[in-house]
Scaffold this motif. Structure first.
Motif, PDB file in Angstrom:
ATOM      1  N   UNK A   1      -6.026  45.784 -54.203  1.00 23.88           N
ATOM      2  CA  UNK A   1      -4.671  45.872 -54.758  1.00 23.88           C
ATOM      3  C   UNK A   1      -3.877  46.872 -53.945  1.00 23.88           C
ATOM      4  N   UNK A   2      -2.744  46.457 -53.445  1.00 27.17           N
ATOM      5  CA  UNK A   2      -1.832  47.372 -52.780  1.00 27.17           C
ATOM      6  C   UNK A   2      -0.465  46.722 -52.707  1.00 27.17           C
TER       7      UNK A   2
ATOM      8  N   UNK B   1      -1.010  41.732 -54.196  1.00 25.73           N
ATOM      9  CA  UNK B   1       0.136  42.468 -53.683  1.00 25.73           C
ATOM     10  C   UNK B   1       1.092  42.747 -54.847  1.00 25.73           C
ATOM     11  N   UNK B   2       1.302  44.025 -55.158  1.00 30.31           N
ATOM     12  CA  UNK B   2       2.200  44.368 -56.256  1.00 30.31           C
ATOM     13  C   UNK B   2       3.360  45.208 -55.755  1.00 30.31           C
TER      14      UNK B   2
ATOM     15  N   UNK C   1      -5.912  53.037 -65.273  1.00 30.54           N
ATOM     16  CA  UNK C   1      -5.223  52.017 -66.056  1.00 30.54           C
ATOM     17  C   UNK C   1      -5.993  50.701 -66.081  1.00 30.54           C
ATOM     18  N   UNK C   2      -6.753  50.436 -65.034  1.00 31.51           N
ATOM     19  CA  UNK C   2      -7.527  49.201 -64.940  1.00 31.51           C
ATOM     20  C   UNK C   2      -8.947  49.356 -65.479  1.00 31.51           C
TER      21      UNK C   2
ATOM     22  N   UNK D   1      -3.711  43.384 -64.093  1.00 33.19           N
ATOM     23  CA  UNK D   1      -2.862  44.195 -63.218  1.00 33.19           C
ATOM     24  C   UNK D   1      -1.395  44.048 -63.620  1.00 33.19           C
ATOM     25  N   UNK D   2      -0.952  42.821 -63.823  1.00 32.12           N
ATOM     26  CA  UNK D   2       0.426  42.549 -64.217  1.00 32.12           C
ATOM     27  C   UNK D   2       0.780  43.261 -65.517  1.00 32.12           C
TER      28      UNK D   2
END
Length: 300
Positions: A225-226, A250-251, A138-139, A178-179
């Motif tokens: 990212x985690x 942080x997601x 996706x990224x 990411x968002x």
């Protein structure tokens, strides 16, 4: 995507076939094992069949992150024969499944409704096409490989992924990317690092991944990212190097793993379809992120 709305606004088309025959639960379990072998699960994990008779027919399968009562009701309302959840229902030991507890209510509802339950957790994380692979795709990451290789798997299998962006970008812009790819949840995205700092080498781990921080540092990632980053590991990581890297993003635990569900449903549908089985697959639209709203500076 309107991030003021919950993740349930994201929809996935059902995979419907007009030919073939229903599969048995045992046949579905064989297909699942082909995609997400139980040998890839971490030693502490509790994956596999939780509720269900292997001889029973399966015509409808619902995928979800969490086997909550609301998700189970969604499965029963649709007439699902099998609920495949990413998170296990019985990760920690229980001594009773009486309907006086949350887990007991889930077990009773499933059995009384004729719906089986299967957990695909860290085996779904580690396998090719797993949770972190979907995030990396996706990224737009390239040259992707496992962050921590599987002990009992192929070289391309393991927990987490690390790869490269096609070109460097500022941390603030990358966080916005990411968002943009995540389903909408209350928590949003938290970032630690220089907003204008350039990043290209990206480490990702869907779900809670601060146990992999040493592997992230060893891989010389620019950003990690985690989900569920705890205060002390995050603080120590930020102070570990003079340049403050790896930067941290942080997601939402739920949102990061929900991304995998459509890909998982498609993969299982393809395997069952190739075997001549007539099975419908659907992704749950219930938002099981535990948070409902968030307050930040400047908000009433």
């Amino acid at each position: 995507m309107d991030h003021s709305e919950p993740a349930t606004d994201q929809t996935v088309e059902e995979d419907e076939r007009d030919t073939g025959q229903p599969a048995t639960l045992a046949e579905v379990l064989l297909a699942v094992e082909e995609l997400w072998p139980e040998s890839l699960a971490e030693d502490w994990d509790a994956v596999g069949l939780v509720v269900g008779r292997p001889a029973n027919p399966v015509q409808k399968i619902l995928f979800a992150v969490d086997p909550t009562l609301e998700v189970v009701q969604e499965a029963l309302d649709w007439g699902a024969d099998l609920l495949i959840s990413h998170h296990p229902l019985m990760l920690r030991g229980v001594t009773s499944v009486a309907a006086t507890s949350g887990k007991g209510k889930v077990v009773h509802a499933l059995i009384e409704g004729g719906c089986a339950l299967l957990a695909v957790h860290t085996n779904g994380d580690s396998a090719v096409g797993g949770v972190s692979d979907v995030i990396a795709d996706a990224l737009g990451l390239e040259e992707v490989k496992p962050l921590q290789a599987a002990r009992h798997g192929l070289p391309e299998e393991g927990i987490g992924r690390i790869g490269e962006l096609p070109q460097a970008m500022q941390l603030g812009d990358f966080a916005a990317l990411v968002f943009s790819v995540l389903p909408a949840v209350a928590g949003g995205v938290k970032v630690a690092g220089d907003r204008q700092g350039l990043v290209r080498r990206i480490a990702v781990c869907g779900g809670a991944g601060d146990s992999l921080l040493s592997a992230v540092q060893a891989a010389n990632a620019d950003v990690y990212l985690t989900a569920d980053l705890r205060h002390h590991p995050a603080s120590e990581a930020r102070e570990g190097r003079p340049d403050g890297r790896p930067y941290l993003i942080d997601f939402s635990h739920f949102a990061s793993e929900w991304l995998w569900l459509p890909a998982a449903a498609e993969a299982l549908g393809n395997v069952l379809g190739d075997q001549g089985f007539d099975v419908e697959l659907r992704v749950s639209q219930v938002n099981t992120d535990p948070w409902d709203f968030i307050l930040t500076p400047g908000m009433a």
